[in-house]
Scaffold this active site. Structure first.
Site: not given
Lengths: 412, 147
Positions: A124, A204, A207, A230, A370
């Site tokens: 991202h 990261d 998600q 999220k 993104c």
């Protein structure tokens, strides 16, 4: 399964409210990878804070400030328990982007002009741009690891990068799960390889946090970043996990109130962990909301969310394969990925696919998500993406497929 | 002047849900699909006076506009690019309109002119798609004031 989903839909006020607003147009929300919907318990917790005890935290020697501080720090232990770290290791930020910006700033002094920072092709922008800036300032180099045939980070390629750069590889920062492909990366192995090479690992987890169980010790990462919004929580709140040993050694990236222990005219000293990294008034309502969101996830069970995602994906696979002219990026194998489906519809631009779906009440995202380097590597400028959460049903998948057929018809 | 604020009554409301299929057809009228599939003036130009590229950073749509200007008149127009039906049909129709127009008149074109050309309902998010061609023209003319 349908009964279960009905139960979950009832926990989110938006479904009922959308129906009241517009009884004729369905509301099929397939954009949870951008932001999940918010259950009533999360909204209630935020409203409760603002209505009943909206004081600032720390040092207010009165009842409601005391309560706010207690509730705020309680969430920190909820977060720590959720990802299996200590309370000192969980820093509140404004989101994944803020966490990644923060960690890049913290690590910058360790980067020299001979060094490299390793990213993957599936990152991202939040996990690209901050490192590009570090490299520009320090004269270091960015190196991108490719993806394998399944869309996961290519471990052999990563190994070859470590072989090539050795101790010059200072940081490896990769996504646990790509927001475009949905494919789960073997982050435990990636972190192990990083460790063996003496590189600091940053994950990261934007998600993954709401689809798979996250245990920072099992992953073995040095840093891990995620957002509240999220995972059923509010926007503007996130977490940066950092290994204590590193947090003790590294310098803060945000200066101001709360993060100091002593301020003199010429110099200052820093507060204990984790306050050292939390300068300024926190997003208190956000923290309270995040706590409620984690409790919500725990009440459902992250395992059940994962299982539901697999069922939805399997169903989507069956249905989408029946539509000619749909090309999916990142596959549809539910044993390899979470329910994020990025696709192209032959002869129809992704925006037009999304527009026609929107006309039919189906909310999806279209664009580069993104992740321009990744999407461009496919030879396209944009993709349409449908992503699913616990409140989605097989009927929602049917609506998606129906809309795609409609798009094909309009542009035939 | 904030010309992009001229949003509003640009066609039938897309929240009129009673006839969804009709809305699809209103947005994607035959002429829009036609211009998308068979765009007018979509080619590179060698002897251009102005060449300018703009992208829509949020979605990746891009348009490179070529203008040939002679004695203050836009004598030829072409474009290349990639984007959705709305952005591509818009620039295709727009390129026809520009041909033969004086540079002064081209500078005076407003959002409304593009909406009128398209004559379809456009949601707030997609105004940027429709306006990409006009944005490219404005920036191109601005950066080449002496052309």
């Amino acid at each position: 399964m349908e009964l279960l989903e009905k139960m979950f839909k009832d926990k989110f006020a938006i479904f009922e409210n959308q129906k009241k607003l517009n009884s004729k147009k369905p509301f099929v929300y397939l954009d949870s990878a951008a932001t999940s919907l918010k259950p009533k318990v999360v909204v209630d917790a935020i409203v409760d804070y603002y209505n009943n005890y909206s004081a600032n935290i720390h040092r207010g020697i009165y009842d409601i400030s005391d309560k706010t501080t207690i509730e705020y720090e309680k969430v920190r232990s909820v977060v720590s328990g959720f990802i299996n770290c200590s309370s000192e290791e969980a820093i509140f930020t404004s989101g994944t982007t803020d966490s990644l910006n923060g960690v890049s700033r913290m690590l910058e002094p360790k980067i020299g002009n001979e060094d490299v920072i390793i990213l993957s092709m599936a990152e991202h922008h939040a996990n690209i741009v901050c490192w590009q800036e570090v490299c520009l300032r320090k004269g270091a180099k960015l190196v991108y690891v490719g993806l394998d045939d399944n869309g996961a980070i290519d471990i052999d390629d990563l190994k070859s990068k470590f072989d090539e750069f050795g101790s010059r590889a200072k940081v490896v920062s990769v996504s646990h799960i790509s927001n475009v492909l949905g494919v789960v990366n073997d982050v435990s192995l990636i972190c192990k390889l990083a460790r063996e090479c003496g590189a600091i690992s940053v994950i990261d987890a934007a998600q993954s946090i709401c689809h798979v169980k996250i245990d920072v010790k099992e992953i073995g990462c040095d840093f891990l970043a995620f957002s509240g919004h999220k995972m059923f929580g509010p926007t503007g709140i996130g977490v940066l996990f950092g290994r204590e040993e590193l947090l003790l050694e590294l310098e803060p990236f945000r200066y101001g109130g709360s993060m100091i222990s002593n301020v003199e005219l010429e110099k200052s000293s820093w507060a204990e962990l984790p306050n050292k990294f939390e300068g300024g008034t926190a997003n208190i309502a956000g923290v309270i909301g995040l706590g409620a969101a984690i409790k919500f996830i725990d009440s459902v069970g992250i395992g059940k969310i994962h299982e539901h995602g697999r069922e939805i994906l399997d169903y989507a696979k069956e249905k989408l394969l029946g539509v000619g002219g749909v090309k999916v990026y990142g596959g549809l194998d539910s044993s390899l990925k979470i329910p994020i489906v990025s696709f192209e519809v032959k002869g129809v631009h992704p925006h037009d696919v999304a527009q026609i779906l929107s006309n039919h009440g189906v909310c999806v995202r279209a664009g580069h998500h993104c992740a321009q380097p990744l999407v461009k590597s496919f030879g396209v400028n944009s993709l349409t993406r449908a992503s699913f959460q616990i409140y989605n049903t097989k009927e929602d998948v049917d609506k998606l497929v129906e809309g795609i057929r409609k798009a094909l018809e309009v542009f035939k | 002047m904030n010309r992009s604020s001229e949003v509003g009554n640009v066609g039938p409301s897309i929240n009129d849900v009673s006839q969804i299929d009709e809305i699809d057809m209103q947005m994607y009228q035959e002429n829009v699909i036609d211009h998308y599939k068979n765009p007018h003036n979509k080619k590179e130009m060698d002897d251009f006076t102005i060449k300018h590229k703009e992208t829509n950073p949020l979605c990746g749509d891009e348009i490179t506009l070529f203008l040939k200007i002679d004695k203050g008149i836009v004598v030829d127009v072409s474009f290349v690019g990639d984007g959705c039906a709305i952005s591509q049909a818009s620039i295709s129709m727009f390129s026809d309109k520009l041909k033969g127009m004086s540079v002064e008149d081209a500078k005076g074109l407003e959002d409304r002119d593009v909406f009128d050309l398209l004559n379809i309902p456009i949601s707030h998010t997609r105004i940027k798609c429709a306006m990409l061609g006009l944005k490219t023209l404005r920036k191109g003319l601005e950066e080449n004031k002496n052309a």
